[in-house]
Scaffold this active site. Structure first.
Site: not given
Ligand SMILES: Cc1cc2nc3c(=O)[nH]c(=O)nc-3n(C[C@H](O)[C@H](O)[C@H](O)COP(=O)(O)O)c2cc1C
Length: 363
Positions: A99, A179, A226, A316
């Site tokens: 990622q 982000y 994502r 997760g």
């Protein structure tokens, strides 16, 4: 193509043994030079029975860092250490994407020689970061100059090239969780008046330029993205108008022919119904693979796969304490709970010392 969680799946040219994805999980164990931990090959190999592993978020440049001891993929030492991870996962028959991450404004001056973190606009979120072994408020950011934007795109492109050199099967561009790329998408974080702000198309421009550059570098079939349309993660303030923004983004991603979108449905790690949003509208706009995440268990996973609402399901926190999660789900073995104190930072404890269940050791 519907199936159960345990049936194989072709992610473009990449054959996956099952539909279980290990979601990206930051663990703050990188060593000096932000090189992945010496324990990382073992940690990921323990989890290689997932159909696909997506690594912890990994910086594309020094500027991209927002937390202590998170790894990068922009130096030769980092690339060499990631090669040990991919070799260990491949040796056990697993598949692994990295990622790629730029935190933008979710950072602290102490990580940047006293300089301000960068952002679409000088708007500080109500968010914490983890530096100097403590959770602290993020620092006041500065707005990126227009002439700095090509450098951001380039850092994703060169990191994608590094990922292939390191043996990854592909990369996931981190466009979620508040982000940098997500900050650009949001009216509440992006007040720019140039080509990167002010309209749905302009706010999507940076994410799409980054994804196009990555796909150009390593192939669209090895590129995923994502997204977290309604998540308030990292201090994102919802606008209530996310649907048209994300419909546009996903239509454009579909046009780029990338392998997958990975959608955090609801608030990341929180309620799935945090805000109204039509995820099916995204699925219908995207021809390739849809990975669903957030709050899934076996029953919900099989129901969404059976209804054709998702192709793959990412888990997760369950992967932290259950290295053999696939086997446990298959056999109905109770899941171990993760220990909170050892999630971020430290060594083997709470990282590589969670045992596989008796059932999977016999298998
Ligand atoms: C310890 C921890 C670290 C995480 N790190 C990342 C990360 O690096 N990148 C990311 O996109 N999401 C990250 N997430 C979010 C997870 O990928 C996932 O979206 C979330 O845990 C919800 O899925 P779950 O209900 O299956 O746990 C993290 C979550 C946890 C609990």
């Amino acid at each position: 193509m519907t199936g159960t969680l345990f049936s194989p799946f072709d992610l473009g040219d990449i054959a996956l043994a099952n539909r279980v994805v290990m979601a990206p999980l930051t663990r703050n164990r990188a060593g000096p030079g932000l090189v992945p931990s010496l324990l990382a090959p073992e940690y990921y190999a323990q989890r290689a029975s997932a159909g696909l592993i997506i690594t912890e978020a990994t910086q594309v440049s020094p500027q991209a860092q927002g937390y202590q001891n998170t790894p990068g993929i922009y130096t030769p030492e980092q690339v060499a250490a990631w090669r040990r991870v991919t070799d260990a996962v491949h040796a056990k028959g697993g598949r692994i994407f990295v990622q790629l991450w730029h935190v933008g404004r979710v950072s602290h001056v102490d990580l940047h020689d006293g300089k301000a973190p960068v952002a679409p606009s000088a708007i500080r979120p109500e968010a914490k970061t983890f530096v100097n072994n403590a959770f602290v408020d993020v620092s006041e950011p500065r707005a990126l100059e227009l002439d700095e934007i090509p450098g951001i795109v380039e850092s994703f492109r060169s990191s994608a090239a590094n990922a292939i050199e390191a043996g990854f099967d592909g990369v996931e561009v981190h466009g979620a969780n508040g982000y940098l790329l997500d900050q650009f998408l949001r009216e509440t974080a992006n007040a720019r008046t140039d080509a990167y702000g002010g309209s749905i198309e302009n706010r999507a421009r940076l994410l799409l330029e980054v994804v196009a550059a990555v796909a150009d570098e390593i192939g669209a079939g090895r590129t995923g993205v994502r997204l977290s349309p309604v998540s308030p993660a990292s201090g994102i303030v919802p606008s209530g108008d996310e649907q048209p923004q994300f419909n546009h983004v996903v239509e454009a991603l579909n046009g780029l022919g990338i392998a997958y979108i990975h959608v955090v449905e609801g608030a990341t790690g929180g309620p799935r119904d945090a805000a109204p949003f039509d995820y099916d509208a995204l699925r219908q706009r995207f021809g390739n693979t849809y990975i669903a995440n957030n709050g899934y268990n076996l029953e919900l996973a099989n129901s969404r796969l059976g209804d054709g609402k998702a192709d793959l399901i990412a888990f997760g926190h369950d992967f932290i304490a259950n290295p053999d999660l696939v086997e446990r789900l298959k056999t109905g073995t109770p899941l171990a709970q993760m220990e909170m104190a050892t999630i971020y930072g430290g060594g083997a404890q709470g990282y590589t010392d969670y045992p596989a269940s008796i059932a999977s050791m016999d298998a």
